[in-house]
Scaffold this active site. Structure first.
Site, short mmCIF file in Angstrom:
data_model
loop_
_atom_site.label_atom_id
_atom_site.label_comp_id
_atom_site.label_asym_id
_atom_site.label_seq_id
_atom_site.Cartn_x
_atom_site.Cartn_y
_atom_site.Cartn_z
N GLY A 12 -18.29 16.63 5.64
CA GLY A 12 -16.96 16.26 5.91
C GLY A 12 -16.15 16.64 4.48
N SER A 14 -14.02 19.12 3.95
CA SER A 14 -12.79 20.12 3.54
C SER A 14 -11.51 19.32 3.21
CB SER A 14 -12.44 20.39 5.29
OG SER A 14 -12.18 19.42 5.97
N ASP A 63 -20.47 19.35 13.57
CA ASP A 63 -20.12 18.03 14.00
C ASP A 63 -21.42 17.31 13.71
OD1 ASP A 63 -19.97 15.62 15.07
OD2 ASP A 63 -18.95 16.24 17.00
N TYR A 156 -15.74 0.19 12.73
CA TYR A 156 -15.68 0.92 11.50
C TYR A 156 -16.70 0.18 10.31
CZ TYR A 156 -14.35 3.05 7.22
OH TYR A 156 -14.16 3.73 5.74
N LYS A 160 -20.08 0.74 8.63
CA LYS A 160 -20.35 0.68 7.05
C LYS A 160 -21.26 -0.14 6.65
CE LYS A 160 -17.72 4.42 6.50
NZ LYS A 160 -18.27 5.66 5.98
P1 NAD Z 1 -10.85 11.81 5.39
O1 NAD Z 1 -10.28 11.67 6.98
O2 NAD Z 1 -9.75 12.45 4.58
O3 NAD Z 1 -11.94 12.78 5.32
C1 NAD Z 1 -13.12 12.37 6.32
C2 NAD Z 1 -13.79 14.03 6.50
O4 NAD Z 1 -14.80 13.62 7.42
C3 NAD Z 1 -12.87 14.68 7.35
O5 NAD Z 1 -12.91 16.15 6.93
C4 NAD Z 1 -13.42 14.90 8.81
O6 NAD Z 1 -12.92 16.13 9.35
C5 NAD Z 1 -14.87 14.61 8.37
N1 NAD Z 1 -15.50 14.30 9.94
C6 NAD Z 1 -15.05 13.28 10.66
N2 NAD Z 1 -16.24 13.19 11.47
C7 NAD Z 1 -16.96 14.30 11.29
C8 NAD Z 1 -18.08 14.69 11.96
N3 NAD Z 1 -18.57 14.12 13.10
N4 NAD Z 1 -18.63 15.59 11.64
C9 NAD Z 1 -18.39 16.51 10.61
N5 NAD Z 1 -17.21 16.06 9.62
C10 NAD Z 1 -16.53 15.01 10.30
O7 NAD Z 1 -11.36 10.45 5.05
P2 NAD Z 1 -11.79 10.01 3.45
O8 NAD Z 1 -10.75 9.01 3.12
O9 NAD Z 1 -12.09 11.16 2.58
O10 NAD Z 1 -13.00 9.34 3.90
C11 NAD Z 1 -14.33 9.80 3.62
C12 NAD Z 1 -15.35 8.93 3.53
O11 NAD Z 1 -15.00 7.73 2.68
C13 NAD Z 1 -15.55 8.34 4.94
O12 NAD Z 1 -16.97 8.13 5.22
C14 NAD Z 1 -14.93 6.98 4.81
O13 NAD Z 1 -15.35 5.92 5.64
C15 NAD Z 1 -15.14 6.47 3.45
N6 NAD Z 1 -14.04 5.75 2.78
C16 NAD Z 1 -12.78 5.74 2.75
C17 NAD Z 1 -11.92 5.12 2.31
C18 NAD Z 1 -10.50 5.23 2.20
O14 NAD Z 1 -9.65 4.15 1.96
N7 NAD Z 1 -10.01 6.51 2.34
C19 NAD Z 1 -12.36 3.92 1.75
C20 NAD Z 1 -13.91 3.37 1.95
C21 NAD Z 1 -14.60 4.32 2.46
#
Ligand code: NAD
Length: 248
Positions: A12, A14, A63, A156, A160
């Site tokens: 993930g 990109s 995926d 969610y 986690k």
């Molecule tokens: P984001 O939505 O910007 O990025 C998530 C990425 O995962 C996206 O590029 C999406 O296309 C990809 N993705 C989702 N499902 C997928 C799949 N089945 N196969 C391949 N790729 C897939 O979100 P982010 O904030 O960059 O999140 C990254 C990680 O950090 C996640 O696991 C999220 O739960 C965790 N996180 C985020 C936050 C926050 O506040 N943003 C806080 C705690 C944890």
């Protein structure tokens, strides 16, 4: 930190946190594999940026919740590089809606990516890490898996929490060759929170000691530390990176 010639897969990647992690590894000399599910345009942009640093960079559509996709991705990486040194299980989704509006399909979609996806990539990549008797796996969990609990993201939060448990199980399974750890970010400024209202996000900021959300770079810093030799005696652990959210 020097990751010269290490092969790093960031799921993930990109956009958001994954993108920052991928860029940081590339800047430290690694060959990075960008994985994306649907946004080919964003994935190509980041692949070009990373390639401009002079390192080899591969971009693969998969995926993580699909076993066939994961198998094919890992096979393609092994065919090209012969190994995977570092895996960052970053791909994750959050579907925010009211408790009573949440359905079984929301649960399935969330668990399929956030838990089963991590299991699949860790299983297929781990096999090759074991062959080389070397590997680092870093899972991106969340403080939602520990103690910042919101009923509108019940699935969610459960995913986690499950990931923190899975981190320990993977550490046991892959010992002593592969260190498996997790990072639990609090709020991070990424597109994942775009659907939430400004007033809600402002009220959440007030709960954080540092009075701001993290930049994705600040999560990447901890991921690179865990992947480095400096963290060689850390295993099965989860590190909070939340700006003091718990104390605010
Ligand atoms: P984001 O939505 O910007 O990025 C998530 C990425 O995962 C996206 O590029 C999406 O296309 C990809 N993705 C989702 N499902 C997928 C799949 N089945 N196969 C391949 N790729 C897939 O979100 P982010 O904030 O960059 O999140 C990254 C990680 O950090 C996640 O696991 C999220 O739960 C965790 N996180 C985020 C936050 C926050 O506040 N943003 C806080 C705690 C944890």
């Amino acid at each position: 930190m020097n990751f010269k010639n290490k092969v790093v897969l960031v799921t993930g990647s990109s956009r958001g946190i994954g993108r920052s992690i991928a860029v940081r590894f590339a800047k430290e000399g690694a060959n990075v594999v960008i994985n994306y599910r649907s946004n080919e345009k964003e994935a190509n942009v980041i692949t070009e940026i990373i390639s401009s640093y002079g390192n080899d960079c591969m971009c693969y559509k998969a995926d993580v919740s699909s076993e066939d996709d994961v198998k094919n991705m890992i096979d393609a990486i092994i065919k090209k590089y012969g190994r995977i040194d570092i895996l960052v299980n970053n791909a994750g989704i959050a579907i925010d809606n009211d408790f009573q509006d949440r359905g079984v399909n929301d649960w399935k979609e969330t668990l399929n990516t956030n838990l089963i996806g991590v299991f699949l990539v860790s299983k297929y990549a781990g096999k090759y890490m074991l062959e080389k008797k070397y590997g680092k796996i870093i899972n991106i969990s969340s403080t939602n898996g520990i103690d910042t609990i919101y009923p509108y993201s019940i699935d969610y939060d459960a995913s986690k929490a499950g990931l923190i448990n899975m981190t320990k199980n993977l550490a046991i399974e892959y010992a002593p060759f592969i260190n498996v750890n997790a990072v639990a970010p609090g709020w991070v400024d990424t597109g994942m929170n775009d659907d939430l209202s400004k007033s809600y996000l402002d009220s959440e900021k007030e709960k954080i000691l540092l009075k701001r959300f993290a930049d994705a770079e600040e999560i990447a810093d901890v991921v690179l530390f865990l992947a480095s030799d400096k963290a060689r005696y850390i295993d099965g652990e989860t590190i909070r990176v939340d700006g003091g959210l718990k104390l605010g």
